[in-house]
Motif scaffolding. Structure first.
Motif, PDB file in Angstrom:
ATOM      1  N   UNK A   2       0.833  -1.204   0.000  1.00  0.00           N
ATOM      2  CA  UNK A   2       0.000   0.000   0.000  1.00  0.00           C
ATOM      3  C   UNK A   2       0.868   1.255   0.000  1.00  0.00           C
ATOM      4  N   UNK A   3       0.621   2.128  -0.967  1.00  0.00           N
ATOM      5  CA  UNK A   3       1.344   3.397  -1.008  1.00  0.00           C
ATOM      6  C   UNK A   3       0.572   4.488  -0.270  1.00  0.00           C
ATOM      7  N   UNK A  49       0.341   0.319  -4.560  1.00  0.00           N
ATOM      8  CA  UNK A  49       1.349   0.956  -5.404  1.00  0.00           C
ATOM      9  C   UNK A  49       1.115   0.591  -6.871  1.00  0.00           C
ATOM     10  N   UNK A  50       1.169   1.591  -7.754  1.00  0.00           N
ATOM     11  CA  UNK A  50       1.079   1.367  -9.188  1.00  0.00           C
ATOM     12  C   UNK A  50      -0.319   1.345  -9.762  1.00  0.00           C
ATOM     13  N   UNK A  51      -1.342   1.570  -8.928  1.00  0.00           N
ATOM     14  CA  UNK A  51      -2.731   1.540  -9.403  1.00  0.00           C
ATOM     15  C   UNK A  51      -3.160   2.900  -9.952  1.00  0.00           C
ATOM     16  N   UNK A  83       1.207   8.658   3.029  1.00  0.00           N
ATOM     17  CA  UNK A  83       1.393   8.553   1.583  1.00  0.00           C
ATOM     18  C   UNK A  83       2.872   8.344   1.299  1.00  0.00           C
ATOM     19  N   UNK A  84       3.195   7.238   0.654  1.00  0.00           N
ATOM     20  CA  UNK A  84       4.582   6.927   0.283  1.00  0.00           C
ATOM     21  C   UNK A  84       5.521   7.006   1.480  1.00  0.00           C
ATOM     22  N   UNK A 207       5.339   3.019 -13.222  1.00  0.00           N
ATOM     23  CA  UNK A 207       4.690   2.360 -12.093  1.00  0.00           C
ATOM     24  C   UNK A 207       4.138   3.320 -11.070  1.00  0.00           C
ATOM     25  N   UNK A 208       3.937   4.582 -11.466  1.00  0.00           N
ATOM     26  CA  UNK A 208       3.422   5.591 -10.535  1.00  0.00           C
ATOM     27  C   UNK A 208       1.969   5.287 -10.171  1.00  0.00           C
TER      28      UNK A 208
END
Length: 324
Positions: A2-3, A49-51, A83-84, A207-208
């Motif tokens: 999870x980002x 991440x990446x969604x 976040x991140x 992949x952002x």
């Protein structure tokens, strides 16, 4: 992984309320009539991440407030946000280098200068190496077909051209999390398509993670693998687009043209509903799980010139979701 993790997030605004007129304005000096507006009400969700995620809701539902909290512009009243690996409202420099917030028709490009001047200015702000800057700029401008816009004065660009440059400016530092608030507002069809292709390609290459709010539901269909619905500050749906369809409109539309017989509602199978009759053309709704059986029944019992099977439009699905 999870980002983004949001737990029990609440945002309450304090607003002053007053009646119109000069006398009412004078009264506010001595007595404030304060009301409290809950824009976001104890919501929880996670984003992998990446969604590419659609954050949807009617006007005033709390979407933009959530984006502003996630990007660090606003402080939450209660709850926690990560976040991140960062707490957004601390606004650490390292965090700001990982994210990008793009708001439709809100400009960061300097109006009277060529676009390249703003991009060089952002290069210094984000402390981007010249080799990285040149390579990223070349890639992004080629991806968006905007090489010839770099030396053009921003005020001389069309809205679609300015939006391209806004996106390039927001991606120069290669953000890992991108917040898009109504990015296609005011753009023509061609520019909207270009923007959507740009977002998909950028997500594929880097992949952002992308969080998108939009009233243009074509954006949602084209980009989003998951949808979070917010209504009156609360999360009402947090799952895939397919699950949203099953939850709010689990049926398909069957249209018959040139029907020879009259259809009696009483003889239709359970789960099939007559919606509209116009001359010899009719419209039926059939539950998704019995759609095949419904078609067999229609073929066996009626004569017609043509037929069509359609999915329910995303606009109708979202409208029902907001009402329920």
């Amino acid at each position: 992984m999870n980002v983004i993790t949001v737990n029990n997030l609440t945002k309450i605004y304090q607003q002053r309320k007053r009646q119109p007129g000069f006398v009412a304005a004078l009264k506010t000096f001595f007595q404030d009539d304060i009301v409290y507006k809950t824009a976001v009400d104890n919501i929880c969700f996670t984003i992998e991440d990446g969604c590419i995620i659609g954050l949807l809701g009617p006007n005033g539902a709390g979407k933009t407030t959530v984006l502003k909290i996630l990007s660090g512009i606003l402080y939450p009243t209660m709850g926690s946000v990560e976040v991140a690996g960062h707490i957004p409202y601390l606004r650490e420099d390292e965090y700001k280098k990982k994210i990008s917030l793009i708001v439709g028709q809100k400009n960061q490009m300097m109006w009277d200068l060529p676009a390249i001047d703003t991009l060089l200015w952002l290069k210094e702000i984000y402390d981007i190496k010249k080799t990285d800057f040149d390579e990223t700029l070349k890639t992004l401008s080629k991806l968006f077909n905007a090489e010839d816009l770099l030396n053009l004065q921003v005020r001389r660009m069309s809205l679609g051209q300015r939006m391209k440059m806004e996106l390039i400016a927001s991606m120069l530092h290669n953000p890992k999390v991108i917040f898009l608030d109504e990015p296609t507002i005011g753009l023509d069809v061609t520019s909207q398509n270009s923007l959507r292709e740009f977002i998909k390609e950028y997500n594929k290459r880097t992949g952002a993670t992308v969080i998108l709010t939009s009233h243009n539901l074509i954006d949602v269909e084209a980009l989003c693998s998951k949808v979070i619905l917010i209504n009156n500050g609360k999360v009402t749906h947090n799952n895939s687009l397919e699950d949203l369809v099953k939850t709010y409109c689990d049926y398909r539309i069957i249209k018959l043209y040139g029907l020879r017989e009259n259809i009696n509602r009483d003889i239709l199978p359970s789960g099939v509903t007559l919606i509209q009759t116009e001359s010899n053309n009719i419209v039926l709704n059939a539950k998704s799980n019995i759609c095949q059986e419904a078609i067999k029944f229609i073929w066996a019992n009626f004569t017609f010139d043509d037929f069509r099977i359609e999915d329910v439009s995303i606009h109708e699905i979202i409208e029902k979701a907001f009402i329920l």
